[in-house]
Design a protein around this motif. Structure first.
Motif, PDB file in Angstrom:
ATOM      1  N   THR A  12     -28.291 -10.446  10.288  1.00  0.00           N
ATOM      2  CA  THR A  12     -29.132 -10.436   9.099  1.00  0.00           C
ATOM      3  C   THR A  12     -29.096  -9.047   8.487  1.00  0.00           C
ATOM      4  O   THR A  12     -29.350  -8.055   9.173  1.00  0.00           O
ATOM      5  CB  THR A  12     -30.580 -10.812   9.453  1.00  0.00           C
ATOM      6  OG1 THR A  12     -30.594 -12.112  10.043  1.00  0.00           O
ATOM      7  CG2 THR A  12     -31.452 -10.815   8.200  1.00  0.00           C
ATOM      8  N   LEU A  13     -28.760  -8.982   7.193  1.00  0.00           N
ATOM      9  CA  LEU A  13     -28.634  -7.698   6.507  1.00  0.00           C
ATOM     10  C   LEU A  13     -29.387  -7.681   5.187  1.00  0.00           C
ATOM     11  O   LEU A  13     -29.419  -8.680   4.468  1.00  0.00           O
ATOM     12  CB  LEU A  13     -27.160  -7.386   6.202  1.00  0.00           C
ATOM     13  CG  LEU A  13     -26.199  -7.127   7.349  1.00  0.00           C
ATOM     14  CD1 LEU A  13     -24.810  -6.850   6.795  1.00  0.00           C
ATOM     15  CD2 LEU A  13     -26.658  -5.962   8.204  1.00  0.00           C
ATOM     16  N   GLU A  14     -29.925  -6.531   4.862  1.00  0.00           N
ATOM     17  CA  GLU A  14     -30.450  -6.257   3.526  1.00  0.00           C
ATOM     18  C   GLU A  14     -29.333  -5.539   2.766  1.00  0.00           C
ATOM     19  O   GLU A  14     -28.688  -4.639   3.302  1.00  0.00           O
ATOM     20  CB  GLU A  14     -31.670  -5.342   3.634  1.00  0.00           C
ATOM     21  CG  GLU A  14     -32.217  -4.849   2.296  1.00  0.00           C
ATOM     22  CD  GLU A  14     -33.292  -3.783   2.479  1.00  0.00           C
ATOM     23  OE1 GLU A  14     -33.647  -3.152   1.468  1.00  0.00           O
ATOM     24  OE2 GLU A  14     -33.748  -3.572   3.611  1.00  0.00           O
ATOM     25  N   ALA A  55     -18.703   5.992   6.766  1.00  0.00           N
ATOM     26  CA  ALA A  55     -19.161   5.328   5.543  1.00  0.00           C
ATOM     27  C   ALA A  55     -19.562   3.885   5.836  1.00  0.00           C
ATOM     28  O   ALA A  55     -19.052   2.944   5.244  1.00  0.00           O
ATOM     29  CB  ALA A  55     -18.090   5.393   4.465  1.00  0.00           C
ATOM     30  N   ALA A  56     -20.500   3.722   6.752  1.00  0.00           N
ATOM     31  CA  ALA A  56     -20.860   2.400   7.274  1.00  0.00           C
ATOM     32  C   ALA A  56     -21.577   1.510   6.264  1.00  0.00           C
ATOM     33  O   ALA A  56     -21.646   0.293   6.445  1.00  0.00           O
ATOM     34  CB  ALA A  56     -21.730   2.558   8.520  1.00  0.00           C
ATOM     35  N   GLY A  57     -22.143   2.095   5.200  1.00  0.00           N
ATOM     36  CA  GLY A  57     -22.768   1.282   4.156  1.00  0.00           C
ATOM     37  C   GLY A  57     -23.941   0.458   4.664  1.00  0.00           C
ATOM     38  O   GLY A  57     -24.893   0.990   5.223  1.00  0.00           O
ATOM     39  N   THR A  58     -23.864  -0.845   4.508  1.00  0.00           N
ATOM     40  CA  THR A  58     -24.945  -1.734   4.934  1.00  0.00           C
ATOM     41  C   THR A  58     -24.988  -1.917   6.447  1.00  0.00           C
ATOM     42  O   THR A  58     -25.971  -2.425   6.981  1.00  0.00           O
ATOM     43  CB  THR A  58     -24.803  -3.124   4.282  1.00  0.00           C
ATOM     44  OG1 THR A  58     -23.567  -3.715   4.710  1.00  0.00           O
ATOM     45  CG2 THR A  58     -24.833  -3.029   2.766  1.00  0.00           C
ATOM     46  N   ASN A  89     -31.178  -2.048   8.697  1.00  0.00           N
ATOM     47  CA  ASN A  89     -30.316  -3.154   9.122  1.00  0.00           C
ATOM     48  C   ASN A  89     -30.010  -3.083  10.615  1.00  0.00           C
ATOM     49  O   ASN A  89     -29.856  -4.116  11.279  1.00  0.00           O
ATOM     50  CB  ASN A  89     -29.029  -3.168   8.294  1.00  0.00           C
ATOM     51  CG  ASN A  89     -29.250  -3.778   6.921  1.00  0.00           C
ATOM     52  OD1 ASN A  89     -30.181  -4.570   6.724  1.00  0.00           O
ATOM     53  ND2 ASN A  89     -28.410  -3.426   5.958  1.00  0.00           N
ATOM     54  N   GLY A  90     -29.941  -1.876  11.151  1.00  0.00           N
ATOM     55  CA  GLY A  90     -29.786  -1.751  12.595  1.00  0.00           C
ATOM     56  C   GLY A  90     -31.006  -2.293  13.317  1.00  0.00           C
ATOM     57  O   GLY A  90     -30.888  -3.036  14.304  1.00  0.00           O
TER      58      GLY A  90
END
Length: 230
Positions: A12-14, A55-58, A89-90
């Motif tokens: 699940t991500l924002e 640059a992991a982003g989301t 998100n983590g």
């Protein structure tokens, strides 16, 4: 957004549906889906290992790695809500990463020096990940500067997913200047010696592996493996 099927690797991500150019890390990109699929199709690549994502982003790829890895450090620039989003998100997926030490750190390709903490993280990492991190010539130049420095801490294995983004030139032909510049830099990296006694090998990976996430795997998606050895 829920991603993937109802399995042990559901994530699940924002994220944002769109962003300004300097906040692209708030969006989900196809390269991250491809790299996450690649890790799920070959879990032994990160299982029980220490992973660094640039640059992991989301955080899609970092969280995916965190389901299998011993430790994951997800890095990005401290700009806007990027690092905070990555951290949230983590936290959203910490149940799936119960056996992983997962952390978020600031890292900028334009830095010429690293903090002592980042030096230690880079030195200890075994696998390095990057997805769709180059979309501008100047960023690409500094990404490879950072990558060359990371490779000096051999041995390292790096996986980069990047989409060949094309545009129409003035004469109507399709061109992909940023991707071509990326390939030029990869070519210079292959067989190079970023440090005495360290050699680098670059190879392209097949992208015909299992698809776990819901996205369009276009032909323009490419995957590269870079290894540095003593």
């Amino acid at each position: 957004t829920g991603l993937g099927g109802p399995g042990p690797w559901a994530i699940t991500l924002e994220h944002c549906a769109s962003s300004t150019r300097d906040l692209v890390g708030l969006q989900l990109w196809r390269g991250a889906f491809l790299l996450a699929d690649f890790l799920l199709s070959q879990p032994s690549l990160v299982s029980g290992r220490k992973v660094l994502e640039l640059a992991a982003g989301t955080g899609l790829t970092a969280v995916t790695a965190g389901m299998m890895a011993d430790a994951v450090t997800a890095t990005d620039v401290d700009r806007g809500d990027i690092l905070a989003l990555l951290g949230r998100n983590g936290d959203r997926n910490k149940g799936s990463m119960a056996s992983c030490k997962w952390q978020v750190k600031e890292m900028d390709f334009f830095w010429d020096t690293w903090t002592e903490d980042m030096e230690t993280i880079v030195c200890d990492s075994q696998v390095v990940l990057a997805a769709d991190v180059v979309y501008d010539r100047d960023i690409t130049k500094n990404f490879f500067k950072t990558l060359r420095k990371i490779l000096t801490y051999a041995p390292k294995v790096v996986f980069i997913a990047i989409e060949k983004r094309q545009r129409t030139s003035c004469d109507g032909a399709l061109e992909a200047p940023n991707f071509e510049y990326f390939l030029e830099n990869l070519s210079l990296l292959h067989s190079s010696k970023p440090k005495e006694n360290v050699t680098v090998k670059v190879s392209e990976e097949d992208t015909k592996f299992s698809k776990y996430f819901n996205y369009t795997r276009v032909e323009e998606l490419t995957l590269w493996k870079i290894e540095s050895d003593l």
